[in-house]
Design a protein around this motif. Structure first.
Motif, mmCIF file in Angstrom:
data_model
loop_
_atom_site.group_PDB
_atom_site.id
_atom_site.type_symbol
_atom_site.label_atom_id
_atom_site.label_comp_id
_atom_site.label_asym_id
_atom_site.label_seq_id
_atom_site.Cartn_x
_atom_site.Cartn_y
_atom_site.Cartn_z
ATOM 1 N N ARG A 169 -24.886 -0.014 17.205
ATOM 2 C CA ARG A 169 -25.557 1.515 17.078
ATOM 3 C C ARG A 169 -26.482 1.509 16.353
ATOM 4 N NH1 ARG A 169 -20.816 0.947 13.611
ATOM 5 N NH2 ARG A 169 -22.035 2.296 11.988
ATOM 6 N N ALA A 170 -27.057 0.054 15.900
ATOM 7 C CA ALA A 170 -28.285 0.468 14.852
ATOM 8 C C ALA A 170 -29.778 0.337 16.037
ATOM 9 C CB ALA A 170 -28.797 -0.633 15.191
ATOM 10 N N LEU A 171 -30.476 1.091 15.391
ATOM 11 C CA LEU A 171 -31.315 1.956 16.605
ATOM 12 C C LEU A 171 -33.071 1.870 16.102
ATOM 13 C CD1 LEU A 171 -33.061 3.455 19.154
ATOM 14 C CD2 LEU A 171 -32.653 5.042 17.214
ATOM 15 N N VAL A 216 -35.075 0.330 11.008
ATOM 16 C CA VAL A 216 -33.764 -0.132 11.570
ATOM 17 C C VAL A 216 -33.145 1.524 11.103
ATOM 18 C CG1 VAL A 216 -31.751 -0.968 11.271
ATOM 19 C CG2 VAL A 216 -34.059 -2.488 10.863
ATOM 20 N N GLY A 217 -31.996 2.718 12.093
ATOM 21 C CA GLY A 217 -31.347 3.597 11.683
ATOM 22 C C GLY A 217 -29.923 3.661 12.437
ATOM 23 N N LEU A 218 -28.364 3.786 12.177
ATOM 24 C CA LEU A 218 -27.562 3.524 11.852
ATOM 25 C C LEU A 218 -26.801 5.013 11.697
ATOM 26 C CD1 LEU A 218 -25.839 0.825 12.569
ATOM 27 C CD2 LEU A 218 -25.608 0.273 10.313
ATOM 28 N N ASN A 219 -26.055 5.679 12.250
ATOM 29 C CA ASN A 219 -25.271 6.697 12.254
ATOM 30 C C ASN A 219 -23.669 5.981 12.143
ATOM 31 O OD1 ASN A 219 -23.900 5.374 15.156
ATOM 32 N ND2 ASN A 219 -24.569 6.340 16.224
ATOM 33 N N SER A 220 -22.618 7.047 11.488
ATOM 34 C CA SER A 220 -21.816 6.758 11.262
ATOM 35 C C SER A 220 -20.798 8.149 10.753
ATOM 36 C CB SER A 220 -21.729 6.250 9.781
ATOM 37 O OG SER A 220 -20.327 6.144 9.149
ATOM 38 N N ARG A 221 -19.069 8.128 10.955
ATOM 39 C CA ARG A 221 -19.043 9.309 10.702
ATOM 40 C C ARG A 221 -17.473 9.257 9.300
ATOM 41 N NH1 ARG A 221 -16.533 9.754 15.262
ATOM 42 N NH2 ARG A 221 -16.542 11.652 15.664
ATOM 43 N N MET A 238 -31.687 6.699 8.507
ATOM 44 C CA MET A 238 -32.889 5.857 8.965
ATOM 45 C C MET A 238 -33.575 5.387 7.938
ATOM 46 S SD MET A 238 -33.954 5.390 12.120
ATOM 47 C CE MET A 238 -34.929 4.143 12.165
ATOM 48 N N PHE A 239 -34.368 4.140 7.698
ATOM 49 C CA PHE A 239 -34.631 3.185 7.248
ATOM 50 C C PHE A 239 -35.957 2.762 7.820
ATOM 51 C CE2 PHE A 239 -35.390 -0.216 3.891
ATOM 52 C CZ PHE A 239 -34.561 0.150 2.938
ATOM 53 N N TRP A 240 -37.794 2.501 7.201
ATOM 54 C CA TRP A 240 -38.755 2.355 8.230
ATOM 55 C C TRP A 240 -39.266 1.646 6.181
ATOM 56 C CZ3 TRP A 240 -37.913 7.504 8.994
ATOM 57 C CH2 TRP A 240 -37.608 7.986 10.649
ATOM 58 N N SER A 241 -39.629 -0.051 6.786
ATOM 59 C CA SER A 241 -40.112 -0.751 5.418
ATOM 60 C C SER A 241 -40.835 -1.173 6.137
ATOM 61 C CB SER A 241 -38.193 -1.153 5.018
ATOM 62 O OG SER A 241 -37.253 -2.096 5.319
ATOM 63 N N GLU A 242 -40.806 -2.188 4.999
ATOM 64 C CA GLU A 242 -42.228 -3.167 5.051
ATOM 65 C C GLU A 242 -42.228 -3.850 3.773
ATOM 66 O OE1 GLU A 242 -46.627 -5.138 5.148
ATOM 67 O OE2 GLU A 242 -46.215 -3.079 4.914
ATOM 68 N N ARG A 247 -29.796 -4.041 8.636
ATOM 69 C CA ARG A 247 -28.627 -2.766 8.902
ATOM 70 C C ARG A 247 -27.481 -2.897 8.765
ATOM 71 N NH1 ARG A 247 -27.764 -6.932 13.718
ATOM 72 N NH2 ARG A 247 -26.628 -7.675 12.243
ATOM 73 N N ASP A 248 -26.636 -4.269 7.748
ATOM 74 C CA ASP A 248 -25.698 -4.539 7.826
ATOM 75 C C ASP A 248 -25.705 -3.608 6.171
ATOM 76 O OD1 ASP A 248 -24.578 -6.226 9.348
ATOM 77 O OD2 ASP A 248 -25.155 -8.100 8.545
ATOM 78 N N GLY A 249 -26.810 -3.196 5.224
ATOM 79 C CA GLY A 249 -26.583 -2.756 3.836
ATOM 80 C C GLY A 249 -26.697 -1.255 4.559
ATOM 81 N N LEU A 250 -27.046 -0.712 5.291
ATOM 82 C CA LEU A 250 -27.039 0.154 5.601
ATOM 83 C C LEU A 250 -25.111 0.639 5.933
ATOM 84 C CD1 LEU A 250 -29.772 1.650 8.400
ATOM 85 C CD2 LEU A 250 -29.865 1.462 6.240
ATOM 86 N N GLU A 251 -24.078 -0.321 7.308
ATOM 87 C CA GLU A 251 -22.779 0.239 7.234
ATOM 88 C C GLU A 251 -22.564 -0.659 6.099
ATOM 89 O OE1 GLU A 251 -20.120 -0.060 10.204
ATOM 90 O OE2 GLU A 251 -21.852 1.772 9.505
ATOM 91 N N GLU A 252 -22.568 -0.866 5.176
ATOM 92 C CA GLU A 252 -22.323 -1.439 3.921
ATOM 93 C C GLU A 252 -22.449 -0.147 3.180
ATOM 94 O OE1 GLU A 252 -23.195 -5.654 3.662
ATOM 95 O OE2 GLU A 252 -23.969 -5.063 1.983
ATOM 96 N N ASN A 253 -23.422 0.550 3.192
ATOM 97 C CA ASN A 253 -24.145 2.163 2.602
ATOM 98 C C ASN A 253 -22.701 3.344 2.622
ATOM 99 O OD1 ASN A 253 -24.962 4.834 2.642
ATOM 100 N ND2 ASN A 253 -25.769 4.099 1.059
#
Length: 289
Positions: free
Chosen positions: A72-74, A101-106, A237-241, A257-263
């Protein structure tokens, strides 16, 4: 500068009997950046452009919700100046150095519950596992935004991230927009939030560490699942440096990516009554971690 999508780039969709909003065409990657750019609206024409992009996002970005997190990550590419809508670029940084890194969820909870969580100034328990402290201050529009009588609000935030990579305090900004997405069977409510930092932050409790967070832009989209209004569809969607000595790109991407899923998981767990150990953490206590 506002960008209104040209009709030549759109596929028209009939949406109910109220009005026709075209579905924006394009790949999910481009639609995410365009949604960030056009989230801010003042006129009806600008709002319809955002609605069109959200329809396109629903079509192109939400079709793989049952897949594993890695699938799912993009990576949509950097958020360059043309998409920033005038938001600041931290001094000494360039968009090309971002790791997107971006991620979707329901979510199993309705949008109304997410609005309650969004309004709460205590954001502890509603972030990734590495977010040990998080608070926000509403700077404009809170009262009317959450009762639905206005469509915009702004906030500032303070958070502490502590994980295997580093410990860092970050001050951030966010804006919020309420609109609707006009599907064929009727409109559903949507929230689009953009976050950013205006400067770079060094690691360590005192900001004197050897690592540095240099850029952070966030697009957080919530809307009622048109197939089940008791649930909410989300895209984060997370753009970082970050400058992290000894940390390779693959590890950094996996951590984000895993942090977004944890969120996603932690927000739903909190709404379901699971209160994390850090819920009552104060800023002073966080500074002792």
């Amino acid at each position: 500068m506002r960008h209104i999508l040209p009709l030549a780039a759109l596929a028209l969709a009939t949406v109910g009997c109220a009005k026709n909003i075209p579905i924006a065409e394009g790949e999910c990657s481009d639609l995410l950046k365009e949604t960030f750019r056009d989230a801010s609206f003042e006129t009806e024409e600008e709002e319809e452009a955002l609605q069109s992009l959200l329809l396109g996002m629903h079509t192109e970005c939400m079709g793989n919700l049952a897949d594993d997190v890695k699938d799912r990550a993009l990576n949509p590419g950097p958020l360059t100046a043309e998409y920033l809508d005038g938001l600041p670029q931290p001094e000494g940084t360039t968009p090309e150095e971002q790791t997107p890194v971006g991620l979707n969820s329901r979510s199993a909870f309705p949008l109304s519950k997410h609005l309650e969580g969004m309004q709460d100034t205590n954001q502890n328990c509603m972030g990734s596992d590495s977010t040990k402290y998080s608070t926000k201050v509403w700077t404009d529009g809170e009262e009317c935004f959450f009762d639905g009588t206005c469509s915009t609000a702004t906030s500032t935030g303070l958070s502490l991230t502590k994980n295997i990579l580093a410990t860092v305090w970050i001050e951030s900004f966010a804006d919020y927009y309420r609109t609707t997405i006009p599907f064929e069977d009727g409109e559903v409510e949507a929230i689009v939030s953009r976050g950013w930092i205006a400067e770079t932050f060094k690691s360590g409790q005192d900001g004197d560490g050897g690592s540095e967070w240099r850029q952070r832009y966030v697009l957080d989209v919530y809307y009622v699942d048109p197939a089940d209004d008791s649930k909410t569809l989300r895209y984060y969607m997370f753009w970082s440096e970050a400058s992290l000595p000894g940390v390779g790109d693959d590890l950094y991407v996996a951590q984000v990516r895993d942090g977004l899923e944890e969120n996603f998981a932690n927000v739903d767990a909190f709404f379901g009554g699971e209160i994390c150990d850090d819920r009552d953490m104060t800023e002073d206590e966080a500074k002792e971690l």
